[in-house]
Design a protein around this motif. Sequence first.
Motif, mmCIF file in Angstrom:
data_model
loop_
_atom_site.group_PDB
_atom_site.id
_atom_site.type_symbol
_atom_site.label_atom_id
_atom_site.label_comp_id
_atom_site.label_asym_id
_atom_site.label_seq_id
_atom_site.Cartn_x
_atom_site.Cartn_y
_atom_site.Cartn_z
ATOM 1 N N PHE A 1 0.848 -1.185 0.000
ATOM 2 C CA PHE A 1 0.000 0.000 0.000
ATOM 3 C C PHE A 1 0.888 1.241 0.000
ATOM 4 N N PHE A 2 0.575 2.201 -0.899
ATOM 5 C CA PHE A 2 1.381 3.417 -0.975
ATOM 6 C C PHE A 2 0.577 4.692 -0.847
ATOM 7 N N GLY A 3 -0.735 4.633 -0.769
ATOM 8 C CA GLY A 3 -1.472 5.869 -0.547
ATOM 9 C C GLY A 3 -2.941 5.792 -0.872
ATOM 10 N N GLU A 4 -3.667 6.763 -0.306
ATOM 11 C CA GLU A 4 -5.110 6.876 -0.527
ATOM 12 C C GLU A 4 -5.420 8.344 -0.735
ATOM 13 N N GLY A 5 -6.159 8.635 -1.767
ATOM 14 C CA GLY A 5 -6.580 9.999 -2.069
ATOM 15 C C GLY A 5 -7.710 9.910 -3.069
ATOM 16 N N SER A 6 -7.499 10.507 -4.249
ATOM 17 C CA SER A 6 -8.503 10.383 -5.303
ATOM 18 C C SER A 6 -8.543 8.953 -5.836
ATOM 19 N N SER A 7 -7.483 8.203 -5.569
ATOM 20 C CA SER A 7 -7.434 6.785 -5.922
ATOM 21 C C SER A 7 -6.645 6.064 -4.831
ATOM 22 N N THR A 8 -6.724 4.753 -4.835
ATOM 23 C CA THR A 8 -5.936 3.947 -3.914
ATOM 24 C C THR A 8 -4.719 3.448 -4.666
ATOM 25 N N VAL A 9 -3.535 3.677 -4.106
ATOM 26 C CA VAL A 9 -2.295 3.280 -4.776
ATOM 27 C C VAL A 9 -1.724 2.062 -4.067
ATOM 28 N N ALA A 10 -1.638 0.967 -4.805
ATOM 29 C CA ALA A 10 -1.027 -0.262 -4.304
ATOM 30 C C ALA A 10 -0.164 -0.835 -5.422
ATOM 31 N N ALA A 11 1.024 -1.263 -5.066
ATOM 32 C CA ALA A 11 1.933 -1.881 -6.033
ATOM 33 C C ALA A 11 1.814 -3.393 -5.880
ATOM 34 N N TRP A 12 1.233 -4.027 -6.867
ATOM 35 C CA TRP A 12 0.984 -5.465 -6.801
ATOM 36 C C TRP A 12 2.234 -6.230 -7.181
ATOM 37 N N VAL A 13 2.559 -7.247 -6.408
ATOM 38 C CA VAL A 13 3.791 -8.013 -6.591
ATOM 39 C C VAL A 13 3.851 -8.630 -7.986
ATOM 40 N N GLY A 14 2.750 -9.159 -8.480
ATOM 41 C CA GLY A 14 2.738 -9.761 -9.820
ATOM 42 C C GLY A 14 3.111 -8.755 -10.894
ATOM 43 N N ASN A 15 2.623 -7.528 -10.775
ATOM 44 C CA ASN A 15 2.977 -6.487 -11.741
ATOM 45 C C ASN A 15 4.452 -6.119 -11.615
ATOM 46 N N THR B 1 8.520 3.766 -8.485
ATOM 47 C CA THR B 1 7.560 4.580 -9.239
ATOM 48 C C THR B 1 6.208 4.617 -8.539
ATOM 49 N N MET B 2 5.740 3.480 -8.075
ATOM 50 C CA MET B 2 4.452 3.432 -7.389
ATOM 51 C C MET B 2 4.506 4.178 -6.053
ATOM 52 N N ASN C 1 6.411 6.791 -5.396
ATOM 53 C CA ASN C 1 6.379 8.214 -5.737
ATOM 54 C C ASN C 1 4.975 8.651 -6.147
ATOM 55 N N TYR C 2 4.277 7.815 -6.895
ATOM 56 C CA TYR C 2 2.902 8.130 -7.277
ATOM 57 C C TYR C 2 2.010 8.217 -6.039
ATOM 58 N N GLY C 3 2.228 7.330 -5.081
ATOM 59 C CA GLY C 3 1.484 7.364 -3.828
ATOM 60 C C GLY C 3 1.715 8.673 -3.078
ATOM 61 N N LYS C 4 2.949 9.179 -3.107
ATOM 62 C CA LYS C 4 3.250 10.466 -2.467
ATOM 63 C C LYS C 4 2.438 11.584 -3.106
ATOM 64 N N VAL C 5 2.351 11.576 -4.432
ATOM 65 C CA VAL C 5 1.593 12.608 -5.140
ATOM 66 C C VAL C 5 0.109 12.520 -4.782
ATOM 67 N N VAL C 6 -0.432 11.328 -4.771
ATOM 68 C CA VAL C 6 -1.854 11.138 -4.445
ATOM 69 C C VAL C 6 -2.136 11.607 -3.018
ATOM 70 N N ARG C 7 -1.255 11.253 -2.067
ATOM 71 C CA ARG C 7 -1.459 11.677 -0.674
ATOM 72 C C ARG C 7 -1.342 13.193 -0.535
ATOM 73 N N ALA C 8 -0.360 13.793 -1.207
ATOM 74 C CA ALA C 8 -0.180 15.246 -1.122
ATOM 75 C C ALA C 8 -1.367 15.982 -1.731
ATOM 76 N N THR C 9 -1.865 15.497 -2.854
ATOM 77 C CA THR C 9 -3.026 16.116 -3.501
ATOM 78 C C THR C 9 -4.245 16.023 -2.589
ATOM 79 N N ALA C 10 -4.446 14.881 -1.949
ATOM 80 C CA ALA C 10 -5.579 14.709 -1.036
ATOM 81 C C ALA C 10 -5.461 15.671 0.145
ATOM 82 N N ALA C 11 -4.241 15.862 0.648
ATOM 83 C CA ALA C 11 -4.035 16.790 1.765
ATOM 84 C C ALA C 11 -4.343 18.223 1.343
ATOM 85 N N LEU C 12 -3.939 18.603 0.137
ATOM 86 C CA LEU C 12 -4.219 19.958 -0.351
ATOM 87 C C LEU C 12 -5.716 20.183 -0.550
ATOM 88 N N VAL C 13 -6.401 19.204 -1.078
ATOM 89 C CA VAL C 13 -7.853 19.312 -1.267
ATOM 90 C C VAL C 13 -8.546 19.465 0.083
#
Length: 91
Positions: free
Chosen positions: A38-52, A65-66, A68-80
């Motif tokens: 699990f890497f974050g929750e905001g406008s979407s849920t970010v999870a990096a799946w082992v199979g991928n 990469t996932m 870093n994307y989770g950081k962006v999603v969490r930061a955007t949710a905090a700003l909103v």
Amino acid sequence: MARFTKTVNIWDLDSEQRAALQVGQWVSAGENGPRGRFFGEGSSTVAAWVGNAKGSRDYRGYMSTMHNYGKVVRATAALVALRNSNEQVAA
């Protein structure tokens, strides 16, 4: 949830519970579903799946990469949330 726990079924959690998960927590998609981090929750849920990650041929790069994307999603949710609280105070 302040500490890592055993693998959590992410489908059983609502958005507030997912937002409270610690970054890096192992999660699954369903009872016996695929596992991921699990890497974050905001406008979407970010999870990096082992199979991928394994299929990408660059496990560390995919996870990075996932993460870093989770950081962006969490930061955007905090700003909103901050903007919404400021609008309520101004009203």
